[in-house]
Design an enzyme around this catalytic site. Structure first.
Site, PDB file in Angstrom:
ATOM      1  N   ALA A  63      77.530  12.518  42.358  1.00  0.00           N
ATOM      2  CA  ALA A  63      79.075  12.829  41.820  1.00  0.00           C
ATOM      3  C   ALA A  63      79.141  13.628  40.707  1.00  0.00           C
ATOM      4  O   ALA A  63      77.963  14.046  40.259  1.00  0.00           O
ATOM      5  CB  ALA A  63      79.576  11.313  41.636  1.00  0.00           C
ATOM      6  N   THR A 104      84.097   4.403  40.916  1.00  0.00           N
ATOM      7  CA  THR A 104      84.233   3.778  39.743  1.00  0.00           C
ATOM      8  C   THR A 104      85.469   3.407  39.285  1.00  0.00           C
ATOM      9  O   THR A 104      86.517   3.167  39.884  1.00  0.00           O
ATOM     10  CB  THR A 104      84.392   5.525  38.799  1.00  0.00           C
ATOM     11  OG1 THR A 104      84.642   5.372  37.397  1.00  0.00           O
ATOM     12  CG2 THR A 104      85.760   6.180  39.288  1.00  0.00           C
ATOM     13  N   TYR A 128      88.860  13.290  36.740  1.00  0.00           N
ATOM     14  CA  TYR A 128      87.405  12.481  37.288  1.00  0.00           C
ATOM     15  C   TYR A 128      87.972  11.443  38.100  1.00  0.00           C
ATOM     16  O   TYR A 128      87.532  11.238  39.163  1.00  0.00           O
ATOM     17  CB  TYR A 128      86.809  12.106  35.856  1.00  0.00           C
ATOM     18  CG  TYR A 128      85.398  11.102  36.489  1.00  0.00           C
ATOM     19  CD1 TYR A 128      84.532  11.405  37.262  1.00  0.00           C
ATOM     20  CD2 TYR A 128      85.450   9.686  36.088  1.00  0.00           C
ATOM     21  CE1 TYR A 128      83.567  10.558  37.908  1.00  0.00           C
ATOM     22  CE2 TYR A 128      84.675   8.785  36.400  1.00  0.00           C
ATOM     23  CZ  TYR A 128      83.624   9.308  37.323  1.00  0.00           C
ATOM     24  OH  TYR A 128      82.658   8.541  37.925  1.00  0.00           O
TER      25      TYR A 128
END
Length: 299
Positions: A63, A104, A128
């Site tokens: 990632a 996440t 992100y």
């Protein structure tokens, strides 16, 4: 009978390396790949790796994790967090291979005031989180045997992470200022890797079941703040006469960053336990084991 080969992406990353260490003890064969042979910026490398042999499982631990840098390089984050995982999920679906993807807590904005469920609406506050959320959607859209594990605050004795940063800073400075108003659940990379191997073991035993597919939360048990994690890190370090600076709690507003972090990104891990019988250990216990690795005789 050995299980594998399992393709693990992420190269030298914390979770990929933990899988490399732990898998042999479970009679599982993993091959950890990273740049340049596996590169989300070069989609042809994904196809080449996938065609190189018949994989039994694919675990995507790769990632773009530089949260602040992603604000200025969202295109790069999109390739690594959205497009690459989407293609990998599609290739896995075509081959009918179970695909485990790591996501996440930053897909949430942190305003709920309670641990998030997998069914709660996402609302990322930065590039992100947006690209990881979009990656989840691409993975699910592949229509394959896909499992998404949302995790948080990952650390290990290897790689770059908050715990190691604190130890290094504490060795140089008598006083540190650490954000104390962001809540979350620290997660040891070894615990997450163990959970992934446990999931694979369940699939091997029972076969793939449609109910296995979807999103799960997988973090260390318990909760704290970044300040709390720093204080605990130095408390554990004292067992080895490590650094013991004063740690002052500060507000997020006192430590401005390009990306806005969620104030409370605690995740509810009940679904993972109910579906696979998997629960991650208490974060403080796992922190102690990591400090043992870093500062103990074998460190």
């Amino acid at each position: 009978m050995a299980i594998g080969p399992i393709l693990v992406t992420g190269g030298s990353g914390q979770v990929a390396q933990a899988l490399k260490v732990l898998a042999p003890g479970r009679d599982m064969e993993v091959q950890v790949l990273g740049r340049p042979e596996f590169d989300f910026d070069q989609p042809e490398t994904l196809r080449a790796v996938f065609a190189s042999q018949p994989w039994a499982y694919v675990v995507n631990a790769a990632a773009y994790t530089a949260v602040d840098a992603a604000e200025a390089d969202e295109a790069g984050a999109e390739r690594a967090n959205r497009d690459g995982p989407g293609l990998l999920a599609e290739l896995s679906a075509l081959a009918d291979i179970p695909f485990i993807h790591i996501s996440t807590d930053y897909v949430f904005d942190g305003s709920k005031g309670a641990p998030y469920l997998e069914t709660d609406p996402t609302n990322p506050t930065g590039a992100y989180g947006r690209t990881k959320r979009d990656g989840e959607e691409r993975v699910l859209a592949s229509g394959g045997k896909s499992i998404i594990l949302r995790t948080a605050w990952v650390y290990a004795a290897t790689g770059k992470n908050f715990v190691k940063t604190m130890l290094a800073a504490g060795a140089k400075l008598p006083k540190l200022r650490v954000v104390g108003d962001q809540k979350g659940s620290p997660t040891a990379a070894a615990d997450l890797a163990t959970a992934i191997l446990d999931i694979i073991a369940v699939i091997e035993t029972r076969g793939w079941e449609p109910a296995f597919g979807g999103i799960y939360h997988a973090t260390g048990s318990g909760e704290t703040t970044w300040h709390g994690l720093a204080v605990a890190t130095f408390a554990e370090a004292q067992r080895y006469h490590g650094p013991s600076p004063e740690v002052e709690p500060i507000a997020t507003a006192d430590w401005p960053t390009p990306a806005r972090r969620p104030a409370d990104s605690r995740l509810d891990n009940t679904k993972l336990a109910q579906t696979f019988g998997v629960s991650l250990p208490q974060w403080r216990d796992s922190l102690a084991r990591t400090i043992d690795q870093l500062l103990g005789p074998q460190g």
